[in-house]
Design a protein around this motif. Structure first.
Motif, PDB file in Angstrom:
ATOM      1  N   GLY A   1       0.789  -1.222   0.000  1.00 20.65           N
ATOM      2  CA  GLY A   1       0.000   0.000   0.000  1.00 20.65           C
ATOM      3  C   GLY A   1       0.819   1.268   0.000  1.00 20.65           C
ATOM      4  O   GLY A   1       0.250   2.362  -0.006  1.00 20.65           O
TER       5      GLY A   1
ATOM      6  N   ASP B   1      -4.988   3.380   4.250  1.00 18.95           N
ATOM      7  CA  ASP B   1      -4.745   2.098   3.582  1.00 18.95           C
ATOM      8  C   ASP B   1      -3.993   2.293   2.273  1.00 18.95           C
ATOM      9  O   ASP B   1      -3.777   1.363   1.512  1.00 18.95           O
ATOM     10  N   LEU B   2      -3.576   3.552   2.034  1.00 16.44           N
ATOM     11  CA  LEU B   2      -2.778   3.882   0.855  1.00 16.44           C
ATOM     12  C   LEU B   2      -1.870   5.059   1.219  1.00 16.44           C
ATOM     13  O   LEU B   2      -2.337   6.041   1.798  1.00 16.44           O
TER      14      LEU B   2
ATOM     15  N   ALA C   1      -9.168   1.850  -2.143  1.00 12.34           N
ATOM     16  CA  ALA C   1      -8.745   2.583  -0.947  1.00 12.34           C
ATOM     17  C   ALA C   1      -9.855   3.480  -0.433  1.00 12.34           C
ATOM     18  O   ALA C   1     -10.676   3.990  -1.197  1.00 12.34           O
TER      19      ALA C   1
END
Length: 382
Positions: free
Chosen positions: A119, A227-228, A139
């Motif tokens: 990620g 998450d990214l 995401a």
């Protein structure tokens, strides 16, 4: 004569094209470490990550065949032997050259201290963009580290996809080192208006997560869910191929005002090249339009057609597309210049940069006509 060009990006391609345009009819080899045909990079941080464009290839395979440009793609150049005028490739093969052009470009900076988690992305190549686009499609929350042009464009692209974005920048504003804090604050406003959380004056301490990133820990102790993560903290010149070659390297490949290095038969062009500038001394210019200006000067010199006069200074130009606004700059803005905000409607703006009574640059957002009409006044007293 055989001319070998190391680097199959914009600089390498434009050099090959200009050579043929100038009547060069000899051997011409274009070497690139990526397997892809030469492609345009600016759309990667915009249309490509937004899923609006798949292919940014400049020319087809047929084009290169028709113009007798031999392609050696997917193989890195590893060593220049200037004594024997050969280029060694990673597959063990060797290319002899009469003239060698270094157009290797840049690679994105990373943060070695950060844990290696899924990620986490950088953005420079087509493969980088495709990987980022795949992750972005699933995401919910992203952190973009670095609010330079790439970071700002990626933040805008991710917001277009509906991702919640936090933009983290250690400086006082986005683009502060390039455009100064006054204009940087207007860029910050643009992103905040689009729903981006802009965190300035703070850096990144570490990342948390087991296999995939889940949190970004900022230098003030704040933890941001993500998450990214996209790291956009600048790039460094790719110069390893010149180790032990005798060619001088100093924040890029050192060259004169025509692209000649200090080793006979070796030239440099594009983002990797630190040329002598008639007004500003030696510097690298990492702008798309600069490549065309350089090759039009370098190629005639390489072919022995050098004019008697020194190259005429070209007014630098660069741009950045963020949301529905095109930010354009003419000249050489500096954070140390005196900045006058001439127009500002809350989203679009126009700014003049002045140094020692001279207009050094004009920067506008969404005001293309107002920027371009000032070209002739750059470098003139205000």
């Amino acid at each position: 004569m055989t001319i070998v060009i190391v680097g199959a990006g914009l600089g390498g391609l434009r050099t090959a094209q200009e050579l043929r345009k100038q009547g060069y009819d000899g051997g011409l080899v274009l070497v690139g470490d990526e397997p892809h045909l030469p492609y345009d990079r600016p759309p990667l941080s915009k249309e490509v990550i937004r899923g609006e464009r798949e292919d940014t290839t400049f020319e087809s395979e047929e084009y290169f065949a028709e113009n007798r440009i031999e392609l050696r793609l997917g193989v890195a150049a590893v060593r220049v032997d200037t004594e024997n005028t050969t280029l060694e490739l990673a597959d063990g093969s060797t290319l002899p050259y009469d003239q060698l052009v270094i157009a290797t470009g840049l690679r994105p900076r990373r943060v070695p201290s950060l844990p290696d988690l899924h990620g986490v992305h950088v953005l420079r190549s087509r493969d980088d963009a495709e990987s980022l686009r795949r992750d972005a499609s699933a995401a919910a929350r992203a952190v973009v580290v670095g609010a330079g042009f790439v970071g700002c464009e990626v933040a805008a692209g991710l917001r277009h996809l509906g991702v919640d974005v936090t933009l983290v920048e250690p400086q006082a504003t986005p683009l502060a080192s390039v455009l100064g804090s006054e204009v940087g604050e207007l860029v910050s406003r643009l992103h905040r208006d689009e729903g981006v959380t802009v965190r300035t004056g703070v850096g990144v301490d570490t990342l948390r997560g087991t296999d995939r990133v889940t949190h970004v820990v900022l230098s003030d102790g704040t933890e941001v869910e993500a998450d990214l993560v996209v790291i956009g903290i600048g790039s460094t010149p790719v110069v390893e191929v010149l180790e032990a070659s005798g060619v001088t390297v100093d924040n890029g490949v050192v060259a004169d005002a025509y692209g000649r290095t200090d080793v006979l038969g070796v030239w440099a062009v594009g983002d990797v090249a630190a040329w002598d500038h008639p007004q500003h001394g030696r510097r690298r210019v990492e702008h798309w339009s600069n490549v065309g200006d350089q090759v039009r000067v370098m190629v005639p010199a390489l072919l022995g057609k050098e004019p008697a006069a020194a190259p005429r200074p070209v007014v630098p130009y660069f741009w950045s597309d963020q949301y529905d606004v095109k930010i354009q700059a003419l000249g050489s803005p500096s954070a140390d210049d005196s900045v006058e905000i001439v127009e500002d409607d809350g989203r679009k703006f126009l700014a003049y940069y002045v140094r020692d009574g001279i207009l050094t640059a004009v920067v506008g957002a969404g005001m293309a006509g107002a920027v371009m009409k000032m070209r002739a006044k750059i470098g003139q007293p205000t």
